[in-house]
Design an enzyme around this catalytic site. Sequence first.
Site, PDB file in Angstrom:
ATOM      1  CE  LYS A  54      -0.356   2.064   3.020  1.00 38.74           C
ATOM      2  NZ  LYS A  54       0.075   2.277   4.313  1.00 38.74           N
ATOM      3  CD  GLN A  98      -3.268  -2.932   7.751  1.00 40.01           C
ATOM      4  OE1 GLN A  98      -3.940  -2.416   6.876  1.00 40.01           O
ATOM      5  NE2 GLN A  98      -2.678  -4.060   7.581  1.00 40.01           N
ATOM      6  CG  ASP A 121     -10.491  -1.007   5.759  1.00 39.05           C
ATOM      7  OD1 ASP A 121     -10.149  -1.474   4.661  1.00 39.05           O
ATOM      8  OD2 ASP A 121      -9.801  -1.112   6.796  1.00 39.05           O
TER       9      ASP A 121
HETATM   10  N1  GUE Z   1      -8.473  -2.982   7.958  1.00 42.43           N
HETATM   11  C1  GUE Z   1      -7.925  -3.872   7.122  1.00 42.43           C
HETATM   12  N2  GUE Z   1      -8.267  -3.852   5.812  1.00 42.43           N
HETATM   13  C2  GUE Z   1      -7.694  -4.754   4.940  1.00 42.43           C
HETATM   14  O1  GUE Z   1      -8.008  -4.739   3.726  1.00 42.43           O
HETATM   15  C3  GUE Z   1      -6.724  -5.698   5.452  1.00 42.43           C
HETATM   16  C4  GUE Z   1      -6.411  -5.642   6.820  1.00 42.43           C
HETATM   17  N3  GUE Z   1      -7.047  -4.759   7.624  1.00 42.43           N
HETATM   18  N4  GUE Z   1      -5.513  -6.488   7.359  1.00 42.43           N
HETATM   19  C5  GUE Z   1      -4.713  -7.360   6.536  1.00 42.43           C
HETATM   20  C6  GUE Z   1      -5.479  -7.816   5.326  1.00 42.43           C
HETATM   21  C7  GUE Z   1      -4.587  -8.405   4.270  1.00 42.43           C
HETATM   22  N5  GUE Z   1      -4.751  -7.539   3.117  1.00 42.43           N
HETATM   23  C8  GUE Z   1      -4.012  -7.686   1.931  1.00 42.43           C
HETATM   24  C9  GUE Z   1      -4.264  -6.900   0.832  1.00 42.43           C
HETATM   25  C10 GUE Z   1      -3.513  -7.032  -0.339  1.00 42.43           C
HETATM   26  C11 GUE Z   1      -2.490  -7.950  -0.402  1.00 42.43           C
HETATM   27  C12 GUE Z   1      -1.703  -8.053  -1.664  1.00 42.43           C
HETATM   28  O2  GUE Z   1      -1.537  -7.103  -2.397  1.00 42.43           O
HETATM   29  N6  GUE Z   1      -1.207  -9.236  -2.001  1.00 42.43           N
HETATM   30  C13 GUE Z   1      -0.424  -9.397  -3.206  1.00 42.43           C
HETATM   31  C14 GUE Z   1       1.017  -9.730  -2.919  1.00 42.43           C
HETATM   32  C15 GUE Z   1       1.228 -10.795  -1.889  1.00 42.43           C
HETATM   33  C16 GUE Z   1       2.711 -11.031  -1.566  1.00 42.43           C
HETATM   34  O3  GUE Z   1       3.572 -10.719  -2.394  1.00 42.43           O
HETATM   35  O4  GUE Z   1       2.975 -11.517  -0.471  1.00 42.43           O
HETATM   36  C17 GUE Z   1      -1.095 -10.459  -4.093  1.00 42.43           C
HETATM   37  O5  GUE Z   1      -2.044 -11.126  -3.631  1.00 42.43           O
HETATM   38  O6  GUE Z   1      -0.707 -10.569  -5.222  1.00 42.43           O
HETATM   39  C18 GUE Z   1      -2.213  -8.750   0.687  1.00 42.43           C
HETATM   40  C19 GUE Z   1      -2.984  -8.619   1.850  1.00 42.43           C
HETATM   41  C20 GUE Z   1      -5.618  -6.538   3.410  1.00 42.43           C
HETATM   42  N7  GUE Z   1      -6.085  -6.645   4.659  1.00 42.43           N
END
Ligand code: GUE
Length: 286
Positions: A54, A98, A121
């Site tokens: 992010k 988060q 969110d």
């Molecule tokens: N209030 C809150 N809102 C959230 O939206 C929230 C949160 N808390 N806590 C944690 C989780 C997890 N999360 C992710 C979002 C994008 C990827 C992401 O971009 N992943 C990439 C890369 C993964 C990598 O390279 O490890 C992919 O899937 O291609 C990962 C994890 C949002 N979350």
Amino acid sequence: MTAKILDGKAIAAELRESIKQEVDKQVALGKKAPGLAVIMVGEDPASQVYVRNKKIACQKAGFNDVSVVLPTDTSQEEVLALIDKLNADDDVHGIIVQLPVPNQIDPEEIIERIHPCKDVDGFHPYNVGRLATRMPQLAPCTPHGVMTMLAKTGIPLRGLNAVVVGASNIVGVPMMLELLNERATVTVCHSATKDLAKKVSEADLVVVGVGIPNMVKGEWIKDGAIVIDVGINRLDDGTLCGDVEYDVAKEKAGWITPVPGGVGPMTIATLLENTMQVAYHLDCKV
Ligand SMILES: Nc1nc(=O)c2c([nH]1)NC[C@@H]1CN(c3ccc(C(=O)N[C@@H](CCC(=O)O)C(=O)O)cc3)C=[N+]21
């Protein structure tokens, strides 16, 4: 049939580029850059990936990124005081905390303290209520990002049999509402659901967000179905996998999202989209 890939990474990059252009335009007109405050209490591994990706996305799109990392033993009152300060800060358009948070923190009280007009969110009960009454204001990023991906297939959702696996506040329930608002027929499955395999096998569209590696078996997928995998699970060998048995599912599905490179990047791009809406376009009167 071998599925077409719904490339979340590419669709997210496209969305981030259009957001960047809007920001450049507004800043040239004298407006502030969108400001996003991300509060992380302690060190959850999934949250760290999110925070890192992010941060890069914010930089590239010209956002003002205020990340606040608090120690694991931070009290409820300290988090609430920080939210009060950010709610009152005109440079901050979006605030997220988060999840998960450490045990001494009550997430419901924290979420309700974020002003609904800065709740990018979309987790505040006000914004959940707006979505549930078909007057969306700020919708949760992951399900809304999935809707953006689904639009790319060109397949009308009206009348489709959609099965959502997982009934969380973050994914399953807002996903159900988004799909219902597009007039899909939605079934929500969860840990008490009987014969999940049968439910999934009847779906034209399956969205899975449970956090269990390979939980939905490829052989359950109906020929030609759209398969959206929200899970991002890290295995012992360090690799990532989704909640769907991808290699088998892709031979049956019409469209499928990979992990990584599927829904994850869309969640981040949609967070920027929501924050930009607050900064320039949302007429929020709460
Ligand atoms: N209030 C809150 N809102 C959230 O939206 C929230 C949160 N808390 N806590 C944690 C989780 C997890 N999360 C992710 C979002 C994008 C990827 C992401 O971009 N992943 C990439 C890369 C993964 C990598 O390279 O490890 C992919 O899937 O291609 C990962 C994890 C949002 N979350």
